[in-house]
Design a protein around this motif. Structure first.
Motif, PDB file in Angstrom:
ATOM      1  N   LEU A  17      21.083 -56.856 -18.405  1.00  0.00           N
ATOM      2  CA  LEU A  17      19.618 -56.818 -17.962  1.00  0.00           C
ATOM      3  C   LEU A  17      19.451 -55.699 -17.245  1.00  0.00           C
ATOM      4  O   LEU A  17      19.040 -55.722 -16.129  1.00  0.00           O
ATOM      5  CB  LEU A  17      18.988 -57.841 -17.481  1.00  0.00           C
ATOM      6  N   PRO A  18      19.657 -54.409 -17.784  1.00  0.00           N
ATOM      7  CA  PRO A  18      19.522 -53.164 -16.959  1.00  0.00           C
ATOM      8  C   PRO A  18      18.023 -52.628 -16.692  1.00  0.00           C
ATOM      9  O   PRO A  18      17.461 -51.674 -17.358  1.00  0.00           O
ATOM     10  CB  PRO A  18      20.117 -52.139 -17.850  1.00  0.00           C
ATOM     11  N   LEU A  19      17.426 -53.239 -15.779  1.00  0.00           N
ATOM     12  CA  LEU A  19      16.159 -52.998 -15.278  1.00  0.00           C
ATOM     13  C   LEU A  19      16.086 -52.475 -14.003  1.00  0.00           C
ATOM     14  O   LEU A  19      16.661 -52.972 -13.030  1.00  0.00           O
ATOM     15  CB  LEU A  19      15.259 -54.293 -15.519  1.00  0.00           C
ATOM     16  N   SER A  20      15.044 -51.649 -13.517  1.00  0.00           N
ATOM     17  CA  SER A  20      14.718 -51.431 -12.169  1.00  0.00           C
ATOM     18  C   SER A  20      14.411 -52.308 -11.189  1.00  0.00           C
ATOM     19  O   SER A  20      13.623 -53.142 -11.768  1.00  0.00           O
ATOM     20  CB  SER A  20      13.852 -49.944 -11.907  1.00  0.00           C
ATOM     21  N   GLY A  21      14.968 -52.326 -10.063  1.00  0.00           N
ATOM     22  CA  GLY A  21      14.840 -53.568  -9.171  1.00  0.00           C
ATOM     23  C   GLY A  21      15.950 -54.680  -8.784  1.00  0.00           C
ATOM     24  O   GLY A  21      15.883 -55.281  -8.050  1.00  0.00           O
ATOM     25  N   VAL A  73      15.930 -58.222  -7.561  1.00  0.00           N
ATOM     26  CA  VAL A  73      14.460 -58.465  -7.769  1.00  0.00           C
ATOM     27  C   VAL A  73      14.195 -59.132  -8.872  1.00  0.00           C
ATOM     28  O   VAL A  73      13.609 -60.175  -9.386  1.00  0.00           O
ATOM     29  CB  VAL A  73      13.770 -57.779  -7.333  1.00  0.00           C
ATOM     30  N   ARG A  74      14.648 -58.616 -10.147  1.00  0.00           N
ATOM     31  CA  ARG A  74      14.348 -59.140 -11.356  1.00  0.00           C
ATOM     32  C   ARG A  74      15.145 -60.006 -11.983  1.00  0.00           C
ATOM     33  O   ARG A  74      14.715 -60.825 -12.770  1.00  0.00           O
ATOM     34  CB  ARG A  74      14.576 -57.497 -12.371  1.00  0.00           C
ATOM     35  N   TYR A  75      16.402 -59.938 -11.403  1.00  0.00           N
ATOM     36  CA  TYR A  75      17.367 -61.033 -12.237  1.00  0.00           C
ATOM     37  C   TYR A  75      16.896 -62.398 -11.568  1.00  0.00           C
ATOM     38  O   TYR A  75      17.089 -63.501 -12.200  1.00  0.00           O
ATOM     39  CB  TYR A  75      18.943 -60.799 -11.529  1.00  0.00           C
ATOM     40  N   THR A  76      16.388 -62.556 -10.263  1.00  0.00           N
ATOM     41  CA  THR A  76      15.973 -63.954  -9.845  1.00  0.00           C
ATOM     42  C   THR A  76      14.799 -64.297 -10.360  1.00  0.00           C
ATOM     43  O   THR A  76      14.488 -65.406 -10.650  1.00  0.00           O
ATOM     44  CB  THR A  76      15.496 -63.755  -8.341  1.00  0.00           C
ATOM     45  N   ARG A 125      12.224 -48.637  -5.604  1.00  0.00           N
ATOM     46  CA  ARG A 125      12.505 -49.115  -6.920  1.00  0.00           C
ATOM     47  C   ARG A 125      12.198 -50.713  -6.717  1.00  0.00           C
ATOM     48  O   ARG A 125      11.762 -51.227  -7.689  1.00  0.00           O
ATOM     49  CB  ARG A 125      13.939 -48.769  -7.483  1.00  0.00           C
ATOM     50  N   TYR A 126      12.719 -51.233  -5.538  1.00  0.00           N
ATOM     51  CA  TYR A 126      12.397 -52.796  -5.500  1.00  0.00           C
ATOM     52  C   TYR A 126      10.804 -52.860  -5.118  1.00  0.00           C
ATOM     53  O   TYR A 126      10.549 -53.720  -5.921  1.00  0.00           O
ATOM     54  CB  TYR A 126      12.975 -52.983  -4.043  1.00  0.00           C
ATOM     55  N   LEU A 127      10.116 -51.993  -4.677  1.00  0.00           N
ATOM     56  CA  LEU A 127       8.536 -52.282  -4.708  1.00  0.00           C
ATOM     57  C   LEU A 127       8.064 -52.345  -6.175  1.00  0.00           C
ATOM     58  O   LEU A 127       7.386 -52.922  -6.501  1.00  0.00           O
ATOM     59  CB  LEU A 127       8.270 -51.108  -3.896  1.00  0.00           C
ATOM     60  N   PHE A 128       8.679 -51.256  -6.852  1.00  0.00           N
ATOM     61  CA  PHE A 128       8.087 -50.912  -8.287  1.00  0.00           C
ATOM     62  C   PHE A 128       8.432 -52.163  -9.120  1.00  0.00           C
ATOM     63  O   PHE A 128       7.419 -52.466  -9.809  1.00  0.00           O
ATOM     64  CB  PHE A 128       9.007 -49.446  -8.718  1.00  0.00           C
ATOM     65  N   GLY A 129       9.522 -52.722  -8.942  1.00  0.00           N
ATOM     66  CA  GLY A 129       9.835 -53.810  -9.805  1.00  0.00           C
ATOM     67  C   GLY A 129       9.187 -55.060  -9.400  1.00  0.00           C
ATOM     68  O   GLY A 129       8.789 -55.880 -10.250  1.00  0.00           O
ATOM     69  N   MET A 130       8.845 -55.236  -7.955  1.00  0.00           N
ATOM     70  CA  MET A 130       8.093 -56.209  -7.720  1.00  0.00           C
ATOM     71  C   MET A 130       6.760 -56.101  -8.017  1.00  0.00           C
ATOM     72  O   MET A 130       5.788 -56.936  -8.504  1.00  0.00           O
ATOM     73  CB  MET A 130       8.099 -56.210  -5.982  1.00  0.00           C
ATOM     74  N   ALA A 131       5.950 -54.956  -8.147  1.00  0.00           N
ATOM     75  CA  ALA A 131       4.749 -54.711  -8.580  1.00  0.00           C
ATOM     76  C   ALA A 131       4.636 -55.050 -10.138  1.00  0.00           C
ATOM     77  O   ALA A 131       3.531 -55.501 -10.604  1.00  0.00           O
ATOM     78  CB  ALA A 131       4.243 -53.184  -8.280  1.00  0.00           C
ATOM     79  N   LYS A 132       5.577 -54.868 -10.744  1.00  0.00           N
ATOM     80  CA  LYS A 132       5.740 -55.178 -12.146  1.00  0.00           C
ATOM     81  C   LYS A 132       5.581 -56.597 -12.540  1.00  0.00           C
ATOM     82  O   LYS A 132       4.874 -56.855 -13.602  1.00  0.00           O
ATOM     83  CB  LYS A 132       7.084 -54.831 -12.667  1.00  0.00           C
ATOM     84  N   HIS A 133       5.759 -57.570 -11.367  1.00  0.00           N
ATOM     85  CA  HIS A 133       5.798 -59.043 -11.692  1.00  0.00           C
ATOM     86  C   HIS A 133       4.737 -59.405 -10.863  1.00  0.00           C
ATOM     87  O   HIS A 133       4.590 -60.528 -10.672  1.00  0.00           O
ATOM     88  CB  HIS A 133       7.094 -59.463 -11.389  1.00  0.00           C
TER      89      HIS A 133
END
Length: 545
Positions: free
Chosen positions: A103-107, A110-113, A354-362
């Motif tokens: 699952l190679p996504l930015s974050g 944060v994305r795996y949880t 990138r953590y913030l970006f990944g969180m904003a995506k969700h």
């Protein structure tokens, strides 16, 4: 750098991956979470990611913090502490590498949880990463880099804090490959420094230094392998000193899991991430454990400068070079330590944005953090992280040493929470594979010794986290500030998790419903191009493929 202008094509067929929650962008649909890869640029090459994984997070925690460990625990106590935490970190990085390859996504975590456990846990760990990273990136890295400049020139540290912070911000706002090239250069410098100091240490302890004294294991005998910490005599005092090194070691290793944070900006991530994860053993063994071993041979644990309030004097590498009377080397070490602090700050800027970006995506952070500049960089997230630069000005106060101690505790406990969350998430992923009848050999890459290694790491992480502030519970050692800095992150994390869970009514995803099979099918349907074999002199390169 023309290749960076080309945006990456969509990563996953959104319809192929069912959401763990209700559909729709507003509630963090899993299907919508893949779209950032059509905007983010793949500017990080394999050599960037693997060199960053090897040396990217090596900074003040090793070059300065190791002196504190030596003073409190002695040479053997410090060596054991860094070795144990290093083994735990290796297990955690291998586990997150297995999930990142699928699952190679930015974050990163944060994305795996979000995908494998519970959106509420994603929300909590995401903000834990951001506020812990902000404290570390600017107040520690920028502040200490500015302090180290005082070795050569006396100018108000505020000037250097602004300079370092501004350069970090600008470099992070440009192409991600600019960041990659800078970190590649800094990582090379750090590797060179570690090689230089270790070879020099070997020569000095064998009697080849300018003073002609062969120290050998002299300091292991006098003042001794362990320190009687807090003045407590006997085995208890020595054990407490050893246990104290866990916090310093956790601080030094913090960020080791960042190999997957910018996965969406990494070329061929299913090949690159496993290579980077497997090299963590070499990084821990060569760059931490061997270095700590030689520091214990070079500098006696009772040297008063180890716990000095001066950032420069506190570096055991500089102290050892001065004891051996080696000219010029202290300045060389100091210069590279400055670049190391700067490099760690750069890594923190990229990771946190990138953590913030990944969180904003969700939907776990405001949508403004999804905005990208023309280089494909989430500039609003970078600018928010930059605002925390003001924390670095606390290093100008007379109580700077005390403030740094509190911040180190906060960063250490934040790292322990992150590694604990990675362990829990991986166990959910592992047992999700079993519940769905998925053979781990089908995965793009599987980490070794699982699940036993991650269970052992989880046990020690929880134990260390709960005992990190033990000193305040000893007679006559209570300090409210120390208690807060040692434990405040735990209730904050729990409040974030429970509040989000209560407000959004989220549920832990059943093992049978974790979307592992669709992700696996996509990885098999769209394989990455095969790796090119090494040829000629490249066969001698042990750092990247």
């Amino acid at each position: 750098m023309a290749d960076e202008e080309e945006p990456k094509t969509a990563f996953v067929d959104e319809s192929a991956v069912p959401s763990a929650q209700a559909s729709g962008e507003e509630n963090g649909s899993l299907g919508n979470s893949w779209s950032e890869v059509s905007d983010m640029r793949q500017g990080l090459h394999q050599r960037h990611v693997q060199m960053i994984s090897i040396a990217g997070t090596i900074g003040t925690g090793l070059f300065l913090g190791s002196g504190t460990s030596l003073a409190r625990a002695g040479p053997v106590g410090a060596l054991l502490g860094y070795t144990i935490i290093g083994a735990i970190v290796c297990n955690v990085v291998l586990a997150v590498g297995e999930m990142g390859a699928l699952l190679p996504l930015s974050g990163g975590i944060v994305r795996y949880t979000e995908t494998f456990v519970d959106p509420a846990l994603s929300f909590a760990i995401g903000w834990n990463q951001v506020y812990s990273g902000c404290k570390s990136t600017f107040c520690d890295k920028s502040g200490k880099a500015a302090t180290l400049i005082q070795w050569w020139i006396t100018i108000n540290n505020a000037v250097w804090i602004v300079v370092f912070g501004s350069v970090m911000t600008v470099s992070t706002l440009l192409f991600v490959r600019v960041y990659g090239e800078m970190e590649f250069f800094f990582a090379t410098l750090k590797i060179c420094l570690i090689i230089i100091v270790n070879v020099t240490a070997l020569v000095v302890v064998c009697g080849g230094g300018p003073n002609g004294v062969a120290t050998g294991f002299t300091y292991w005998r006098n003042p001794g392998p362990f320190v009687q910490y807090l003045g407590i005599e006997g085995a208890l005092g020595r054990f407490l000193g050893f246990w104290t090194t866990f916090s310093n070691a956790a601080y030094a290793y913090a960020g080791s899991d960042s190999i997957v944070v910018a996965a969406a900006e990494t070329r061929n991530p299913r090949q690159t991430i496993p290579h980077a994860a497997k090299r963590v053993f070499a990084r821990v063994a060569i760059f931490y454990i061997i270095t700590i071993f030689f520091v214990g041979l070079l500098v006696p644990s009772d040297n008063e400068q180890l716990l000095s309030a001066s950032g420069t004097a506190a570096s055991p590498f500089v102290i050892g070079a001065n004891i051996a009377r080696i000219p010029v080397l202290p300045s060389v070490i100091n210069a590279i330590v400055i670049t190391s602090a700067w490099s760690s700050g750069n890594a923190g800027m990229l990771n946190n944005s990138r953590y913030l970006f990944g969180m904003a995506k969700h939907g776990h952070a405001p949508k403004i953090f999804l905005r990208l500049n023309r280089f494909g960089v989430p500039y609003c997230a970078v600018l928010l992280i930059t605002l925390f630069m003001s924390l670095a000005f606390m290093s100008l106060s007379k109580g700077a040493a005390t403030v740094f101690t509190w911040l180190q505790s906060l960063v250490s406990i934040g790292a322990l929470i992150t590694w604990t969350t990675i362990s829990v998430t991986y166990l959910r992923f592992y047992y999700g594979c079993k519940a769905q009848g998925i053979d781990r050999n089908e995965l793009p890459w599987k980490s070794p010794f699982q699940p036993y290694a991650i269970w052992a790491s989880l046990f020690f992480l929880v134990l260390i986290m709960l005992t990190s502030g033990y000193k305040v519970f000893l007679h006559d050692h209570w300090a409210t500030e120390s208690f807060i800095s040692s434990y405040i992150n735990i209730p904050i994390f729990l409040v974030l998790y429970l509040s989000y869970k209560f407000i959004n009514r989220t549920n832990i995803i059943p093992l049978s419903e974790i979307p592992i099979r669709p992700l696996l099918e996509h990885a098999q349907r769209f394989p990455e191009p095969p790796e090119e074999p090494k040829q000629g002199w490249k066969k001698l390169n042990i750092f990247w493929n």
